[in-house]
Write a protein that holds these residues in place. Structure first.
Motif, PDB file in Angstrom:
ATOM      1  N   ASN A   6     -18.975   2.744 -15.771  1.00  0.00           N
ATOM      2  CA  ASN A   6     -18.950   4.366 -16.166  1.00  0.00           C
ATOM      3  C   ASN A   6     -17.586   4.562 -16.700  1.00  0.00           C
ATOM      4  O   ASN A   6     -17.434   5.976 -16.635  1.00  0.00           O
ATOM      5  CB  ASN A   6     -19.336   4.875 -14.859  1.00  0.00           C
ATOM      6  CG  ASN A   6     -20.142   6.426 -15.159  1.00  0.00           C
ATOM      7  OD1 ASN A   6     -20.688   6.410 -16.438  1.00  0.00           O
ATOM      8  ND2 ASN A   6     -19.978   7.248 -14.461  1.00  0.00           N
ATOM      9  N   ASP A   7     -16.815   3.614 -17.016  1.00  0.00           N
ATOM     10  CA  ASP A   7     -15.570   4.233 -17.901  1.00  0.00           C
ATOM     11  C   ASP A   7     -15.658   4.991 -18.814  1.00  0.00           C
ATOM     12  O   ASP A   7     -16.763   4.923 -19.467  1.00  0.00           O
ATOM     13  CB  ASP A   7     -14.817   2.884 -18.082  1.00  0.00           C
ATOM     14  CG  ASP A   7     -14.097   2.245 -17.071  1.00  0.00           C
ATOM     15  OD1 ASP A   7     -14.133   2.760 -15.679  1.00  0.00           O
ATOM     16  OD2 ASP A   7     -13.270   1.216 -17.212  1.00  0.00           O
ATOM     17  N   PRO A   8     -14.841   5.967 -19.260  1.00  0.00           N
ATOM     18  CA  PRO A   8     -15.037   6.909 -20.350  1.00  0.00           C
ATOM     19  C   PRO A   8     -14.938   5.882 -21.631  1.00  0.00           C
ATOM     20  O   PRO A   8     -14.434   4.663 -21.624  1.00  0.00           O
ATOM     21  CB  PRO A   8     -13.557   7.596 -20.135  1.00  0.00           C
ATOM     22  CG  PRO A   8     -13.086   7.539 -19.027  1.00  0.00           C
ATOM     23  CD  PRO A   8     -13.418   6.208 -18.458  1.00  0.00           C
ATOM     24  N   VAL A   9     -15.582   6.252 -22.829  1.00  0.00           N
ATOM     25  CA  VAL A   9     -15.922   5.489 -23.655  1.00  0.00           C
ATOM     26  C   VAL A   9     -15.221   6.123 -25.127  1.00  0.00           C
ATOM     27  O   VAL A   9     -15.515   7.595 -25.288  1.00  0.00           O
ATOM     28  CB  VAL A   9     -17.061   4.871 -24.131  1.00  0.00           C
ATOM     29  CG1 VAL A   9     -17.341   4.323 -25.157  1.00  0.00           C
ATOM     30  CG2 VAL A   9     -17.906   4.457 -23.043  1.00  0.00           C
ATOM     31  N   VAL A  10     -14.543   5.902 -25.914  1.00  0.00           N
ATOM     32  CA  VAL A  10     -13.956   6.206 -27.438  1.00  0.00           C
ATOM     33  C   VAL A  10     -15.165   5.872 -28.155  1.00  0.00           C
ATOM     34  O   VAL A  10     -15.328   4.660 -28.356  1.00  0.00           O
ATOM     35  CB  VAL A  10     -12.822   5.506 -27.881  1.00  0.00           C
ATOM     36  CG1 VAL A  10     -12.292   6.536 -29.019  1.00  0.00           C
ATOM     37  CG2 VAL A  10     -11.503   5.694 -26.797  1.00  0.00           C
ATOM     38  N   VAL A  26     -23.253  10.670 -23.272  1.00  0.00           N
ATOM     39  CA  VAL A  26     -23.028  11.902 -22.478  1.00  0.00           C
ATOM     40  C   VAL A  26     -24.339  12.178 -21.582  1.00  0.00           C
ATOM     41  O   VAL A  26     -24.125  12.682 -20.413  1.00  0.00           O
ATOM     42  CB  VAL A  26     -22.786  13.008 -23.584  1.00  0.00           C
ATOM     43  CG1 VAL A  26     -22.826  14.409 -22.773  1.00  0.00           C
ATOM     44  CG2 VAL A  26     -21.698  12.871 -24.193  1.00  0.00           C
ATOM     45  N   ARG A  27     -25.324  12.009 -22.030  1.00  0.00           N
ATOM     46  CA  ARG A  27     -26.802  12.282 -21.039  1.00  0.00           C
ATOM     47  C   ARG A  27     -26.602  11.184 -20.006  1.00  0.00           C
ATOM     48  O   ARG A  27     -27.113  11.773 -18.923  1.00  0.00           O
ATOM     49  CB  ARG A  27     -27.886  12.012 -22.030  1.00  0.00           C
ATOM     50  CG  ARG A  27     -29.099  12.592 -21.480  1.00  0.00           C
ATOM     51  CD  ARG A  27     -30.230  12.084 -22.284  1.00  0.00           C
ATOM     52  NE  ARG A  27     -30.507  10.840 -22.210  1.00  0.00           N
ATOM     53  CZ  ARG A  27     -31.291  10.187 -20.998  1.00  0.00           C
ATOM     54  NH1 ARG A  27     -31.627  10.937 -19.998  1.00  0.00           N
ATOM     55  NH2 ARG A  27     -31.418   8.828 -21.259  1.00  0.00           N
ATOM     56  N   LEU A  28     -26.103  10.151 -20.108  1.00  0.00           N
ATOM     57  CA  LEU A  28     -25.998   9.161 -18.958  1.00  0.00           C
ATOM     58  C   LEU A  28     -24.952   9.733 -18.114  1.00  0.00           C
ATOM     59  O   LEU A  28     -24.697   8.767 -16.928  1.00  0.00           O
ATOM     60  CB  LEU A  28     -25.796   7.754 -19.402  1.00  0.00           C
ATOM     61  CG  LEU A  28     -26.998   7.058 -20.273  1.00  0.00           C
ATOM     62  CD1 LEU A  28     -26.706   5.768 -20.984  1.00  0.00           C
ATOM     63  CD2 LEU A  28     -28.256   7.116 -19.413  1.00  0.00           C
ATOM     64  N   GLY A  29     -24.070  10.486 -18.283  1.00  0.00           N
ATOM     65  CA  GLY A  29     -22.921  10.844 -17.463  1.00  0.00           C
ATOM     66  C   GLY A  29     -21.745  10.050 -17.737  1.00  0.00           C
ATOM     67  O   GLY A  29     -20.774  10.164 -17.040  1.00  0.00           O
ATOM     68  N   THR A  30     -21.502   9.748 -19.025  1.00  0.00           N
ATOM     69  CA  THR A  30     -20.207   8.917 -19.160  1.00  0.00           C
ATOM     70  C   THR A  30     -19.538   9.892 -19.949  1.00  0.00           C
ATOM     71  O   THR A  30     -19.901  10.460 -20.869  1.00  0.00           O
ATOM     72  CB  THR A  30     -20.579   7.586 -20.080  1.00  0.00           C
ATOM     73  OG1 THR A  30     -21.399   6.774 -19.295  1.00  0.00           O
ATOM     74  CG2 THR A  30     -19.300   6.817 -20.349  1.00  0.00           C
TER      75      THR A  30
END
Ligand code: ADP
Length: 220
Positions: A6-10, A26-30
């Protein structure tokens, strides 16, 4: 190893592939930082992705200013501009982003991306082409290669499997495949067990080596 799922992603490049990917994350909460060099594309997505910027990803200073080096994971979703895709990937390597996913539009493109340090290369059009070919040419209702030599196939049960418990069919020994799930008409998918009795009209999910699931789905 820490779970970094669940780390942020570029996400760099917001064409059809990159924008779908970013919106699904985004929908998955990431948390997502999305980047594209076309202001129009960025404007169109601005309401749906909180961190979004117009920038040229082949400019290392721009990536630094956006905080890209702090990310553990990045996706390079630039396809048709191969030069930009390769340069961007190499800059992410230089900035020590550890987990780099890159989209390729051909096998050669994919090989170059791997050589310069992409951790995962995906070939969405190529893979989808193969998948659709399996559906168009045979009796498969769906096909997913989960590894180089292993696939999951959605199909109908061949005649010889209908009407007796799966455990008595010798399916694994005879064809080298396993029926994993079954869906009867009007019902949901459920796990298959050795006691499951298949009917005409059922839909099944079969797992096994690619050549074997192909041969299995040719049976009628
Ligand atoms: P798709 O087939 O998924 O639509 P494309 O390769 O056509 O993929 O789209 C890639 C996206 O990447 C485009 O929106 C394009 O503006 C963007 N892009 C291309 N080069 C750069 C770059 N140097 N910096 C940032 N974004 C870029």
């Amino acid at each position: 190893m820490a779970d970094r799922g669940n780390d942020p992603v570029v996400v760099i490049g917001l064409g059809r592939f990159g924008s779908s990917l970013a919106l699904e994350l985004v929908r998955l909460g990431t948390e997502v930082l999305a980047i594209d060099n076309r202001p129009k594309v960025v404007q169109a997505l601005a309401g749906q992705i909180t961190q979004i910027a117009t920038a040229d990803s082949t400019d290392i200073e721009a990536l630094r200013q956006l905080g890209v080096p702090e990310f553990y994971r990045a996706v390079v979703a630039i396809g048709s501009d191969i030069e930009a895709s390769i340069l961007t990937t190499s800059l992410l390597v230089e900035l020590e982003v550890e987990d780099i996913w890159a989209k390729a539009i051909s096998r050669q493109h994919g090989r170059i991306l791997e050589r310069i340090g992409a951790t995962h290369v995906v070939l969405p059009e190529h893979d989808m082409g193969e998948r659709v070919a399996h559906m168009v040419s045979g009796r498969m209702l769906d096909y997913v290669a989960v590894d180089e030599n292993f696939a999951l196939v959605k199909t109908r049960p061949p005649r010889e499997l209908v009407g007796r418990p799966l455990g008595e069919t010798g399916l694994r020994r005879k064809y080298g495949v396993t029926v994993v799930s079954v869906k009867s008409e009007g019902e949901e998918f459920t796990y298959a067990t050795p006691d499951t009795v298949l009917q005409y009209g059922d839909v099944i999910i079969v797992a096994g080596p690619i050549a074997k699931v192909e041969r299995f789905s040719e049976l009628v």
